[in-house]
Every structure is written in structure tokens, then in C-alpha cells.
Design a protein around this motif. Structure first.
Motif, PDB file in Angstrom:
ATOM      1  N   GLN A   1      24.507  84.220  36.492  1.00 26.23           N
ATOM      2  CA  GLN A   1      24.637  82.871  35.904  1.00 26.23           C
ATOM      3  C   GLN A   1      23.705  82.674  34.714  1.00 26.23           C
ATOM      4  O   GLN A   1      23.896  81.763  33.915  1.00 26.23           O
ATOM      5  CB  GLN A   1      24.392  81.787  36.976  1.00 26.23           C
TER       6      GLN A   1
ATOM      7  N   GLN B   1      22.202  68.520  47.803  1.00 26.66           N
ATOM      8  CA  GLN B   1      22.379  69.869  47.246  1.00 26.66           C
ATOM      9  C   GLN B   1      21.347  70.233  46.162  1.00 26.66           C
ATOM     10  O   GLN B   1      20.799  71.348  46.198  1.00 26.66           O
ATOM     11  CB  GLN B   1      23.821  70.044  46.740  1.00 26.66           C
TER      12      GLN B   1
ATOM     13  N   SER C   1      28.256  79.627  47.063  1.00 22.48           N
ATOM     14  CA  SER C   1      27.839  78.445  46.307  1.00 22.48           C
ATOM     15  C   SER C   1      28.583  77.232  46.833  1.00 22.48           C
ATOM     16  O   SER C   1      29.819  77.184  46.816  1.00 22.48           O
ATOM     17  CB  SER C   1      28.167  78.651  44.823  1.00 22.48           C
ATOM     18  N   SER C   2      27.836  76.233  47.296  1.00 26.39           N
ATOM     19  CA  SER C   2      28.493  75.060  47.892  1.00 26.39           C
ATOM     20  C   SER C   2      29.284  74.276  46.847  1.00 26.39           C
ATOM     21  O   SER C   2      30.337  73.715  47.142  1.00 26.39           O
ATOM     22  CB  SER C   2      27.480  74.170  48.607  1.00 26.39           C
ATOM     23  N   ALA C   3      28.778  74.254  45.615  1.00 30.00           N
ATOM     24  CA  ALA C   3      29.477  73.504  44.573  1.00 30.00           C
ATOM     25  C   ALA C   3      30.788  74.204  44.189  1.00 30.00           C
ATOM     26  O   ALA C   3      31.812  73.558  43.959  1.00 30.00           O
ATOM     27  CB  ALA C   3      28.569  73.325  43.358  1.00 30.00           C
TER      28      ALA C   3
ATOM     29  N   ASN D   1      26.180  65.555  46.677  1.00 26.50           N
ATOM     30  CA  ASN D   1      26.070  66.138  45.342  1.00 26.50           C
ATOM     31  C   ASN D   1      24.734  65.829  44.661  1.00 26.50           C
ATOM     32  O   ASN D   1      24.149  66.700  44.019  1.00 26.50           O
ATOM     33  CB  ASN D   1      27.214  65.618  44.464  1.00 26.50           C
TER      34      ASN D   1
ATOM     35  N   GLN E   1      24.834  77.529  35.817  1.00 29.59           N
ATOM     36  CA  GLN E   1      25.251  77.285  37.203  1.00 29.59           C
ATOM     37  C   GLN E   1      26.747  77.517  37.343  1.00 29.59           C
ATOM     38  O   GLN E   1      27.492  77.522  36.357  1.00 29.59           O
ATOM     39  CB  GLN E   1      24.950  75.819  37.604  1.00 29.59           C
ATOM     40  N   VAL E   2      27.152  77.696  38.595  1.00 30.27           N
ATOM     41  CA  VAL E   2      28.568  77.683  38.942  1.00 30.27           C
ATOM     42  C   VAL E   2      28.810  76.442  39.799  1.00 30.27           C
ATOM     43  O   VAL E   2      27.860  75.928  40.395  1.00 30.27           O
ATOM     44  CB  VAL E   2      28.967  78.965  39.723  1.00 30.27           C
ATOM     45  N   PRO E   3      30.043  75.940  39.824  1.00 32.25           N
ATOM     46  CA  PRO E   3      31.268  76.496  39.274  1.00 32.25           C
ATOM     47  C   PRO E   3      31.505  76.087  37.823  1.00 32.25           C
ATOM     48  O   PRO E   3      30.924  75.118  37.335  1.00 32.25           O
ATOM     49  CB  PRO E   3      32.343  75.846  40.157  1.00 32.25           C
TER      50      PRO E   3
ATOM     51  N   ASN F   1      19.013  73.796  46.023  1.00 34.08           N
ATOM     52  CA  ASN F   1      19.698  74.767  45.175  1.00 34.08           C
ATOM     53  C   ASN F   1      18.832  76.028  45.014  1.00 34.08           C
ATOM     54  O   ASN F   1      17.611  75.984  45.131  1.00 34.08           O
ATOM     55  CB  ASN F   1      19.978  74.119  43.808  1.00 34.08           C
ATOM     56  N   LEU F   2      19.508  77.126  44.741  1.00 36.49           N
ATOM     57  CA  LEU F   2      18.854  78.442  44.650  1.00 36.49           C
ATOM     58  C   LEU F   2      17.628  78.432  43.733  1.00 36.49           C
ATOM     59  O   LEU F   2      16.545  78.895  44.111  1.00 36.49           O
ATOM     60  CB  LEU F   2      19.882  79.476  44.164  1.00 36.49           C
ATOM     61  N   SER F   3      17.786  77.890  42.506  1.00 40.41           N
ATOM     62  CA  SER F   3      16.673  77.965  41.543  1.00 40.41           C
ATOM     63  C   SER F   3      15.491  77.124  42.016  1.00 40.41           C
ATOM     64  O   SER F   3      14.331  77.475  41.787  1.00 40.41           O
ATOM     65  CB  SER F   3      17.130  77.535  40.148  1.00 40.41           C
TER      66      SER F   3
ATOM     67  N   ARG G   1      33.357  73.477  46.878  1.00 37.21           N
ATOM     68  CA  ARG G   1      34.006  72.158  46.722  1.00 37.21           C
ATOM     69  C   ARG G   1      35.216  72.269  45.789  1.00 37.21           C
ATOM     70  O   ARG G   1      36.289  71.733  46.075  1.00 37.21           O
ATOM     71  CB  ARG G   1      33.044  71.148  46.086  1.00 37.21           C
TER      72      ARG G   1
ATOM     73  N   GLN H   1      30.252  71.246  36.612  1.00 40.06           N
ATOM     74  CA  GLN H   1      29.977  70.147  37.548  1.00 40.06           C
ATOM     75  C   GLN H   1      31.196  69.945  38.459  1.00 40.06           C
ATOM     76  O   GLN H   1      32.255  69.461  38.027  1.00 40.06           O
ATOM     77  CB  GLN H   1      29.605  68.830  36.848  1.00 40.06           C
ATOM     78  N   SER H   2      31.000  70.281  39.722  1.00 38.58           N
ATOM     79  CA  SER H   2      32.131  70.310  40.655  1.00 38.58           C
ATOM     80  C   SER H   2      32.862  68.970  40.773  1.00 38.58           C
ATOM     81  O   SER H   2      34.083  68.940  40.911  1.00 38.58           O
ATOM     82  CB  SER H   2      31.670  70.772  42.034  1.00 38.58           C
TER      83      SER H   2
HETATM   84  N1  LIG Z   1      25.960  69.472  40.445  1.00 36.00           N
HETATM   85  C1  LIG Z   1      26.422  70.812  40.208  1.00 36.00           C
HETATM   86  C2  LIG Z   1      25.561  71.774  40.973  1.00 36.00           C
HETATM   87  C3  LIG Z   1      25.820  73.205  40.574  1.00 36.00           C
HETATM   88  C4  LIG Z   1      24.881  74.153  41.283  1.00 36.00           C
HETATM   89  O1  LIG Z   1      23.778  73.768  41.703  1.00 36.00           O
HETATM   90  N2  LIG Z   1      25.322  75.401  41.418  1.00 36.00           N
HETATM   91  C5  LIG Z   1      24.490  76.379  42.079  1.00 36.00           C
HETATM   92  C6  LIG Z   1      25.254  77.063  43.198  1.00 36.00           C
HETATM   93  S1  LIG Z   1      25.753  75.925  44.441  1.00 36.00           S
HETATM   94  C7  LIG Z   1      24.072  77.426  41.097  1.00 36.00           C
HETATM   95  O2  LIG Z   1      24.838  77.830  40.248  1.00 36.00           O
HETATM   96  N3  LIG Z   1      22.819  77.884  41.210  1.00 36.00           N
HETATM   97  C8  LIG Z   1      22.327  78.922  40.384  1.00 36.00           C
HETATM   98  C9  LIG Z   1      20.867  78.821  40.176  1.00 36.00           C
HETATM   99  O3  LIG Z   1      20.255  77.903  40.715  1.00 36.00           O
HETATM  100  O4  LIG Z   1      20.337  79.679  39.464  1.00 36.00           O
HETATM  101  C10 LIG Z   1      27.893  70.918  40.622  1.00 36.00           C
HETATM  102  O5  LIG Z   1      28.313  70.107  41.447  1.00 36.00           O
HETATM  103  O6  LIG Z   1      28.616  71.754  40.091  1.00 36.00           O
END
Ligand SMILES: N[C@@H](CCC(=O)N[C@@H](CS)C(=O)NCC(=O)O)C(=O)O
Length: 208
Positions: free
Chosen positions: A40, A106, A9-11, A102, A53-55, A110-112, A14, A66-67
Motif C-alpha cells: 500500500q 476501525q 482488511s476490514s474496510a 468506520n 490504504q485499501v480499498p 488500523n495496521l499503521s 465492507r 474510502q469504503s
Molecule cells: N476509512 C477507510 C479506512 C481504510 C483503512 O484503514 N484501510 C486499512 C486496512 S483495513 C489499510 O489500508 N491499512 C494500511 C496501513 O495502515 O498501512 C475506509 O473505510 O476505506
């Protein structure tokens, strides 16, 4: 302090960079984004972050998602070494470049989002390549005027924490980084730094 995240996970990456840069001790708790429909989306994680979402950072009984909010929280709790330049304009530049990744890159890959595009019959990889390249074209142009060894001058900032995982993603999607020489040069410099080595996806307990 606990960081809930996923190795690739890129976030999350970070947040790991900021934690390691500030030499803060933390427990890394993997949340598998693919297994069983994605951990998640399980109630236990949704209780930590309603966005699924993570993190997520757990500290003193509170959950922070929110990273970039996590990065600023850590910066305010532990100002040194800083992730923001001293000069007010340079500080704005660091935040600007971080937000290009951000908010401008990204979320579009994102995955979803990619999973939903796949459900609609679209070419996920082509979509991701398009939006990463579009964002990197802008980021390169902005970085040319403010980069030193790092994206903004010579000191690590929050912008660098956003750059490195996004470059990793670009390479995963087979983009040729030669198109963005400043981003490539800065990424290579950052890759050698201890905090960035420790935070790298491949060096996490859940990598695989
Ligand atoms: N803006 C959020 C983005 C968080 C985000 O998009 N996390 C992704 C992984 S990088 C996630 O948890 N995706 C899970 C999903 O899409 O189901 C941050 O900076 O934390």
C-alpha cells in the motif's frame, strides 16, 4: 470494475460485501499490506490512493477510496438491492451505526496505528481490545433499539457491511462476543447470506 484490497482488511471486506450484495461483477486485485513493507506504500498504490490504504475501487478510469464512499457510489449507480433503508430515520440509523465502526472503532486499531504503538513500546493487542470493546458497547446499545434480523430492521444495510469484518477483528483480538448479544446474533444471521459468504476474508484469493 476493479477492487484493490487485502483479504483481512476490514474496510476492503465492507466494499466486497456491498459489491456481492448488489451482485456486481468485479476483479479483485490483492494489495499485500505486510509484504515488502506493505504494498500500500508503493508508488503504484499511492497513485491510486494518496492515503496508502485499501480499498480502492477503479471504475471508468477513476480511483475511489474510502469504503463508505465506495458503498454510496455503488448505491447511486446500482440502487437495487439497496444498502440503505427506505425510511429516512432508519437510513440515518444505518449510516450512524456504520460510522460508529468506520470512524469510532476501525481507525483506532488500523495496521499503521498498531505498528506505531508497537514502535513506542505499547501493548498493541490491549489497545485494540480496549477500543473495539468501547465501540461495541455503544454499538450494542444502539442496535438494541433498531435491530431485526439485521442491524437496522430485517434488510441488509451498510451498517451490516461494517459490522461483520469488525466482529471478525474482535475475535482475532480474543474478545468474548458474549458481551454483545445483539451484535453476535446479527453477525450469525449475516454469516449465512450468500453475499457475506462470498465476501468473507477466508474466501479471497489472497487469504493465507
Ligand atoms: N476509512 C477507510 C479506512 C481504510 C483503512 O484503514 N484501510 C486499512 C486496512 S483495513 C489499510 O489500508 N491499512 C494500511 C496501513 O495502515 O498501512 C475506509 O473505510 O476505506
Amino acid at each position: 470494475m476493479k477492487l484493490y484490497g487485502y483479504w483481512r482488511s476490514s474496510a476492503t471486506w465492507r466494499a466486497r460485501i456491498v459489491l456481492h450484495h448488489k451482485r456486481l461483477a468485479f476483479e479483485y486485485v490483492p494489495v499485500h499490506l505486510v509484504r515488502d513493507g506493505g504494498e500500500q506504500n508503493a508508488p503504484a498504490h499511492l497513485a491510486r490512493n494518496a492515503m496508502g490504504q485499501v480499498p480502492v475501487l477503479e471504475h471508468n478510469g477513476a480511483f475511489i477510496s474510502q469504503s463508505l464512499a465506495i458503498a454510496e457510489y455503488l448505491e447511486e449507480l446500482h440502487p437495487q438491492p439497496s444498502i440503505l433503508p427506505g425510511d429516512v430515520l432508519q437510513r440515518a440509523r444505518a449510516r450512524q451505526l456504520a460510522e460508529v465502526v468506520n470512524a469510532g472503532i476501525q481507525p483506532l486499531q488500523n495496521l499503521s496505528v498498531l505498528n506505531h504503538l508497537g514502535d513506542l513500546g505499547e501493548d498493541k493487542a490491549q489497545w485494540a481490545r480496549h477500543f473495539i470493546a468501547r465501540g461495541f458497547d455503544a454499538l450494542e446499545e444502539m442496535a438494541v433499539v433498531c435491530a431485526g434480523a439485521c442491524l437496522v430492521g430485517d434488510a441488509v444495510s451498510v451498517a451490516d457491511a461494517c459490522l461483520v469484518p469488525q466482529v471478525y477483528n474482535a475475535r482475532r483480538f480474543s474478545l468474548d462476543m458474549a458481551r454483545w448479544p445483539t451484535l453476535t446474533r446479527v453477525d450469525a444471521h449475516l454469516a449465512q447470506l450468500d453475499a457475506f459468504v462470498a465476501a468473507h476474508a477466508d474466501n479471497q484469493t489472497d487469504a493465507g
